[in-house]
Design an enzyme around this catalytic site. Structure first.
Site, PDB file in Angstrom:
ATOM      1  N   GLU A   1       0.854  -1.187   0.000  1.00 30.42           N
ATOM      2  CA  GLU A   1       0.000   0.000   0.000  1.00 30.42           C
ATOM      3  C   GLU A   1       0.889   1.237   0.000  1.00 30.42           C
ATOM      4  O   GLU A   1       0.697   2.150   0.797  1.00 30.42           O
ATOM      5  CB  GLU A   1      -0.935  -0.015   1.220  1.00 30.42           C
ATOM      6  CG  GLU A   1      -2.089   0.931   1.057  1.00 30.42           C
ATOM      7  CD  GLU A   1      -2.682   1.320   2.397  1.00 30.42           C
ATOM      8  OE1 GLU A   1      -3.899   1.386   2.494  1.00 30.42           O
ATOM      9  OE2 GLU A   1      -1.909   1.578   3.328  1.00 30.42           O
TER      10      GLU A   1
ATOM     11  N   GLU B   1       4.994   7.895  -3.576  1.00 34.15           N
ATOM     12  CA  GLU B   1       5.785   7.181  -2.571  1.00 34.15           C
ATOM     13  C   GLU B   1       6.720   6.145  -3.190  1.00 34.15           C
ATOM     14  O   GLU B   1       7.288   5.313  -2.486  1.00 34.15           O
ATOM     15  CB  GLU B   1       4.864   6.522  -1.542  1.00 34.15           C
ATOM     16  CG  GLU B   1       4.141   7.534  -0.662  1.00 34.15           C
ATOM     17  CD  GLU B   1       3.397   6.881   0.494  1.00 34.15           C
ATOM     18  OE1 GLU B   1       3.473   5.637   0.620  1.00 34.15           O
ATOM     19  OE2 GLU B   1       2.747   7.606   1.259  1.00 34.15           O
TER      20      GLU B   1
END
Length: 720
Positions: A180, A189
């Site tokens: 995730e 990210e």
């Protein structure tokens, strides 16, 4: 490792046991960078990992994790439920080897271990490995695993995934990957490079991936508010006050960084005009190795006349290969109007994943109803960018040495006529009694440096610019002529106050010490961390003239009682999360409710207007004054709040009003009604039902000048 090199380079035989101990100690230690709010200095905190056999570990330092989005994420029940269902659908083979990258508290790893046990994996060679490189979170994950009896069913690695090696760490390549590592933009990210490395080095052939796919969407919008967040040139032209941050042909010399900016767009629903239907941008298939770069040319038909000020974007996750489990970050209006199932998914407000805004340049791109516009979308490994009608602004967005990029809210503030007028009038009044002053701009304010230099040709302006430094100096050189001053008037020091000496000031006394205050890089911090200005003033005390003019001259800590049900829910304490006990994380993550005693969570910075449903329950109260005519010192304040509306009080919003000129009552407020500033939000340990005339709350606050922190305490009473 330097320590190992020293041992090996001395010429003495190094005992293998000594090297193993040294390596183990280095591997179990991490350094956390923290910014001192009063000095701007970076400070290192050491985080130690306990030995494996320590079954009662010390919790990781609370301040390291309480300001993260982990708690909000774990309170997102739609997200948790979707991942649980997808993991259960993926783990069907009892010999599955599952790898969880970016494991956090270990929730997905525990879901995988439970699903594996359900198909007999514990006796058939199945395994779960969790990779979490951030040591404070890794320490917390071990506590969660122990609390759920999972410490022997999930193997934890405190490493980056690109440091994992098959055979050294993993017994064999993983055939299921769960992760995730997503942000509001999706890619920020490092999702793509992480998946690429995993496919190359860590995964078996044809692995199962959760999530399976992601699709990004966009929509063209017109919004005066969003226009103000990016078009400084035209907004300061409307101000017509003679100060030009973006003069003439240099309208892009100060601009918003060309990137997607995360924002809670539901809060803007009533002031946005939709100029197109939602359109698909990119589809990312995680079930195969992703590409680093792609480009898409999209034709968009407009639905009404207007100016395209921005593209609002979001993403939809398909978590399973069957296409039955979805999670969407779409704004409310898109979820309500869409005929597609994934977009209709209704969920609670959450703060960890927002929508994103990509700004057009200038006044926007004019569009007429039923016009077809061409959009070019590109993505690299970490971001998605847009170019509308090709040949538009994208080619000019490279940053030159004198170009400055600021956050959207700072751009809007610099273009705000009332804000500019308050500063201009205050400085004008100060200069009427100061001839040929020596002025120190104590922060990173371009506006004040330009203003004073252009208003007082005989002044000497010393810009500290601790954040802007050389870029600030290059910028001032570029705009000097357009603002009618000589660059020789300005000296950019580029130092923090603690490094400034009388030599830097040519041994002249300072007549004007000014700031907005604004320190580059500190915009997202708590409001009182701009009291760094007070710390700077104190360090420069011996260099100030006896009658020095200081602006702002005072700060006033203000507060207002608030109903904040959405924010409260996202910060509330955890118990059962999809069948796993997470109560051990509450104190460390700064949760509200169910904490020992009357312990409160931390005061955190938010744009209150973006916090879902909000309601003011009291008038605004003053709690504490900070007098900048004096050196910095400890302060204490208290007040009694009487409620003007009934409702559930979840806490209070707190901010600083900056008094520019006490005699003229010139005050700049940074409260919730001003959407360009973040406020501090202190949530109570428990919500309180309040009624006008019956409920009273007492609030106390204390300021510690050694840390720059303010602590709050409160108590409520109800009159019969």
């Amino acid at each position: 490792m330097p320590s190992c090199c020293c041992l090996l380079g001395l010429g003495f035989p190094s005992p293998p046991s000594a090297l193993r101990i040294l390596r183990r100690r280095m591997a179990s230690r991490a350094f956390q960078l923290r910014l001192n709010p009063l000095t701007g200095d970076s400070e290192w905190l050491v985080v130690e990992e306990e030995e494996e056999e320590d079954h009662h570990p010390t919790p990781p330092p609370k301040q390291l994790l309480a300001t993260t989005s982990y708690l909000d994420m774990l309170n997102d029940s739609a997200r948790n439920r979707a991942y649980r269902r997808a993991i259960e659908a993926a783990v069907t083979d009892p010999s599955s080897r599952v790898l969880d990258i970016g494991a956090g508290t270990g929730l997905l790893s525990m879901m995988a271990a439970r699903a594996l046990a359900a198909v007999g994996g514990e006796t058939r060679g199945g395994s779960v490995s969790a990779c979490e490189s951030y040591l404070p979170m890794g320490k917390l994950m071990r506590r969660v695993l122990r609390a759920n009896g999972m410490e022997n069913r999930v193997k934890v690695f405190h490493k980056r995934s690109d440091e994992l090696k098959v055979r050294d760490d993993l017994d064999s390549p993983a055939d299921i990957l769960v992760s995730e590592i997503l942000d509001s933009e999706l890619l920020g990210e490092g999702l793509i490079p992480t998946l690429q490395q995993a496919y190359d080095m860590l995964l078996a052939k044809n692995p199962k991936i959760v999530p399976y796919r992601a699709t990004t969407y966009g929509q063209l919008v017109e919004s005066t508010f969003l226009w103000k967040l990016h078009d400084l040139h035209n907004n300061e032209a409307n101000a017509a006050d003679g100060v030009w941050l973006t003069p003439g042909e240099m309208e892009r010399i100060v601009s918003v960084k060309p990137q997607q900016h995360a924002m809670q767009c539901d809060a803007l629903e009533d002031e946005i005009r939709l100029l197109s239907e939602p359109f698909k941008v990119f589809e990312f298939d995680f079930w195969k190795r992703p590409d680093s770069h792609r480009e898409a040319n999209i034709k968009i038909r407009t639905t009404r006349d207007g100016y395209v000020h921005a593209i609002i974007s979001w993403w939809v996750l398909q978590l399973d290969s069957a296409g039955s489990i979805f999670y969407s970050t779409a704004p409310r209006w898109a979820r309500q109007s869409s005929s597609e199932g994934p977009q209709r998914d209704m969920k609670d407000w959450c703060d960890h994943w927002k929508q994103c805004v990509w700004f057009m340049q200038g006044k926007g791109i004019p569009a007429t109803e039923d016009q077809v516009l061409s959009l070019r979308a590109r993505h690299n490994q970490t971001s998605i960018s847009y170019q509308l009608n090709i040949n538009d602004e994208a080619c000019d967005r490279s940053s030159k040495g004198d170009h400055l990029t600021l956050l959207p809210e700072r751009i809007a503030l610099y273009g705000d006529k009332d804000w500019r007028s308050a500063l201009i009038n205050t400085i004008k009044n100060a200069l009427t009694v100061k001839s040929s002053p020596t002025c120190v701009v104590a922060d990173d304010s371009m506006f004040l440096a330009l203003l004073i230099s252009s208003m007082s040709p005989t002044s000497k302006v010393i810009a500290m610019y601790p954040g802007l430094r050389d870029k600030g100096a290059a910028y001032l050189r570029s705009v000097a002529d357009a603002n009618n001053f000589s660059i020789d008037q300005i000296q950019v020091i580029g130092k923090r106050a603690s490094s400034i000496t009388a030599d830097d000031l040519k041994h002249k006394k300072v007549n004007l010490l000014v700031g907005e205050p604004f320190y580059l890089g500190s915009e997202g911090m708590l409001p009182w961390q701009n009291l760094r200005f007070w710390s700077v003033r104190t360090l420069l005390d011996s260099m100030l003239s006896e009658d020095a003019f200081i602006m702002p001259c005072k700060g006033i800590l203000k507060l207002c009682a608030m109903s904040l049900p959405d924010l409260w829910r996202s910060r509330s304490s955890l118990k059962d999360v999809e069948g796993f006990d997470h109560s051990v994380v509450n104190e460390t993550l700064g949760a509200c409710g169910c904490l020992p005693g009357d312990q409160q969570g931390p005061c955190l910075p938010y744009y209150v207007w973006q916090c879902g449903y909000t309601k003011k329950l009291s008038k605004v109260y003053s709690l504490m004054d900070f007098n900048f005519s004096e050196p910095i010192h400890s302060c204490f304040g208290k007040t009694k709040i009487e409620f003007s509306h009934d409702g559930t009080c979840h806490g209070f919003a707190v901010w600083i009003d900056w008094v520019l000129d006490e005699r003229k009552s010139v005050v700049l407020t940074t409260g919730p009604d001003n959407r360009y500033w973040k406020q501090g939000v202190q949530l109570f340990s428990k919500p309180v039902e309040v009624n006008p005339g019956k409920s009273v709350m007492h609030v106390e606050a204390s300021f510690d000048p050694s840390t720059g922190e303010i602590t709050f305490s409160s108590s409520s009473t109800t009159c019969s």
